[in-house]
Design a protein around this motif. Sequence first.
Motif, PDB file in Angstrom:
ATOM      1  N   GLY A  81       0.862  -1.274  -0.117  1.00 15.42           N
ATOM      2  CA  GLY A  81       0.319  -0.091   0.002  1.00 15.42           C
ATOM      3  C   GLY A  81       0.967   1.244  -0.050  1.00 15.42           C
ATOM      4  N   SER A  82       0.271   2.617  -0.357  1.00 15.05           N
ATOM      5  CA  SER A  82       1.208   3.609  -0.447  1.00 15.05           C
ATOM      6  C   SER A  82       1.403   4.030   0.887  1.00 15.05           C
ATOM      7  N   THR A  83       0.592   3.769   1.934  1.00 23.61           N
ATOM      8  CA  THR A  83       1.049   4.056   3.103  1.00 23.61           C
ATOM      9  C   THR A  83       2.436   3.549   3.472  1.00 23.61           C
ATOM     10  N   ASP A  84       2.686   2.108   3.575  1.00 25.85           N
ATOM     11  CA  ASP A  84       3.859   1.698   3.597  1.00 25.85           C
ATOM     12  C   ASP A  84       4.986   2.239   3.142  1.00 25.85           C
ATOM     13  N   ASN A 139      -6.855  16.090  -3.550  1.00 22.85           N
ATOM     14  CA  ASN A 139      -6.517  16.127  -2.411  1.00 22.85           C
ATOM     15  C   ASN A 139      -7.731  15.451  -1.737  1.00 22.85           C
ATOM     16  N   ASN A 140      -7.643  14.572  -0.597  1.00 20.32           N
ATOM     17  CA  ASN A 140      -8.561  14.097   0.136  1.00 20.32           C
ATOM     18  C   ASN A 140      -8.482  14.969   1.371  1.00 20.32           C
ATOM     19  N   PRO A 141      -9.787  15.607   1.650  1.00 20.85           N
ATOM     20  CA  PRO A 141     -10.863  15.368   1.485  1.00 20.85           C
ATOM     21  C   PRO A 141     -11.706  16.107   0.511  1.00 20.85           C
ATOM     22  N   ILE A 165       4.797  13.809  -2.583  1.00 24.81           N
ATOM     23  CA  ILE A 165       3.218  13.922  -3.857  1.00 24.81           C
ATOM     24  C   ILE A 165       2.559  12.604  -3.748  1.00 24.81           C
ATOM     25  N   ASP A 166       1.475  12.740  -3.182  1.00 28.94           N
ATOM     26  CA  ASP A 166       0.555  11.609  -2.982  1.00 28.94           C
ATOM     27  C   ASP A 166      -0.475  11.553  -4.208  1.00 28.94           C
ATOM     28  N   LEU A 167      -0.321  10.479  -4.959  1.00 31.73           N
ATOM     29  CA  LEU A 167      -1.145  10.497  -6.198  1.00 31.73           C
ATOM     30  C   LEU A 167      -1.879   9.384  -6.206  1.00 31.73           C
ATOM     31  N   LYS A 194       2.050   6.470  -5.221  1.00 29.21           N
ATOM     32  CA  LYS A 194       0.895   6.201  -5.871  1.00 29.21           C
ATOM     33  C   LYS A 194       0.383   5.056  -5.545  1.00 29.21           C
ATOM     34  N   SER A 195      -0.991   5.139  -4.694  1.00 30.20           N
ATOM     35  CA  SER A 195      -1.674   3.860  -4.294  1.00 30.20           C
ATOM     36  C   SER A 195      -2.191   3.285  -5.495  1.00 30.20           C
ATOM     37  N   LEU A 196      -2.211   1.882  -5.375  1.00 31.96           N
ATOM     38  CA  LEU A 196      -3.157   1.172  -6.288  1.00 31.96           C
ATOM     39  C   LEU A 196      -4.275   0.744  -5.658  1.00 31.96           C
ATOM     40  N   THR A 197      -4.685   0.972  -4.430  1.00 31.05           N
ATOM     41  CA  THR A 197      -5.911   0.504  -3.746  1.00 31.05           C
ATOM     42  C   THR A 197      -7.025   1.046  -4.082  1.00 31.05           C
ATOM     43  N   LYS A 198      -7.003   2.501  -4.314  1.00 32.45           N
ATOM     44  CA  LYS A 198      -8.180   3.425  -4.471  1.00 32.45           C
ATOM     45  C   LYS A 198      -8.789   3.008  -5.836  1.00 32.45           C
ATOM     46  N   PHE A 199      -8.203   3.339  -6.881  1.00 39.78           N
ATOM     47  CA  PHE A 199      -8.931   2.975  -8.393  1.00 39.78           C
ATOM     48  C   PHE A 199      -9.279   1.889  -8.659  1.00 39.78           C
ATOM     49  N   ILE A 205      -5.885  -5.697  -0.631  1.00 42.46           N
ATOM     50  CA  ILE A 205      -4.436  -6.254  -1.497  1.00 42.46           C
ATOM     51  C   ILE A 205      -3.672  -5.052  -1.388  1.00 42.46           C
ATOM     52  N   ARG A 206      -2.800  -4.976  -0.420  1.00 40.31           N
ATOM     53  CA  ARG A 206      -2.053  -3.815  -0.290  1.00 40.31           C
ATOM     54  C   ARG A 206      -0.893  -3.607  -1.571  1.00 40.31           C
ATOM     55  N   LEU A 207      -1.125  -2.435  -2.053  1.00 37.19           N
ATOM     56  CA  LEU A 207      -0.456  -2.310  -3.330  1.00 37.19           C
ATOM     57  C   LEU A 207       0.061  -0.695  -3.464  1.00 37.19           C
TER      58      LEU A 207
END
Length: 239
Positions: A81-84, A139-141, A165-167, A194-199, A205-207
């Motif tokens: 995940g992008s958090t990691d 941006n979130n939120p 930069i959080d994409l 970049k997180s791939l969990t949102k889109f 599945i942590r990516l």
Amino acid sequence: MRDHGGQSTALFREKAPLAPKPWLDCSTSLNPCGHPPSLQGLTQHLPSLVTHYPDADADELRQHLAQVHGQSKEALFCGNGSTDCMVQSVRASGAICGVATAPHWSGYAEISAAARIPFRIGDIHTLQIGEIFFVATPNNPDGKCISPVEFQSIALAHSHSFFLIDLAFDDYLHAPQESPWWKGEWPQNAIRVKSLTKFFSMAGIRLGFVVMPQSLEDAPVAVTLANQCPCHLVWTALV
Ligand SMILES: Cc1ncc(COP(=O)(O)O)c(C=O)c1O
């Protein structure tokens, strides 16, 4: 390369191109009676997901992501995940404090804490040397966006601070091949994540991945990040 398990098949292919197949992975010491029947469905599609240690370098996945995003594979690291990725990147940067403008995703405070640095809310004008500024775009939120051109001039004006930069939500605006966030030269103080969990609607599945600037590519923590990818086979199957 690790000593025990988790080596990429690409490496085997390179080191022993003439070795007869199938290769036997002697690092796993598996029960010859096999795995529980409930895993049968999974092993049918992804046999090595269950029976092999994961590729510690996420070699194939990094290759694919690097190609799709037009980046160098050496600068791209996968994480759970992008958090990691963000925790590891903040550590790699050596930043002394995390900063974000409100409203922001609450994760930045937690990421700073996990990287063992303080976190504060502040706008860009308050940014001090050695601090890391978190920018999500959109941006979130509130969905607010910044353009890469605008961002680059800010990053250059604060060349002794870092920018993350959080994409996570960029895919909603741009296809990866067309996103302006993956084009051209980037300031050496900018880390793109970049997180791939949102889109793909798969938070379980942590990516995620990070593209480090050249100045931080060899930072010891970034190398550690490359070694943390237990979900990589699922990811590889998905891409
Ligand atoms: C802006 C933003 N970035 C990153 C994340 C974390 O995503 P991941 O699942 O890749 O760790 C979230 C999660 O809500 C988010 O809102």
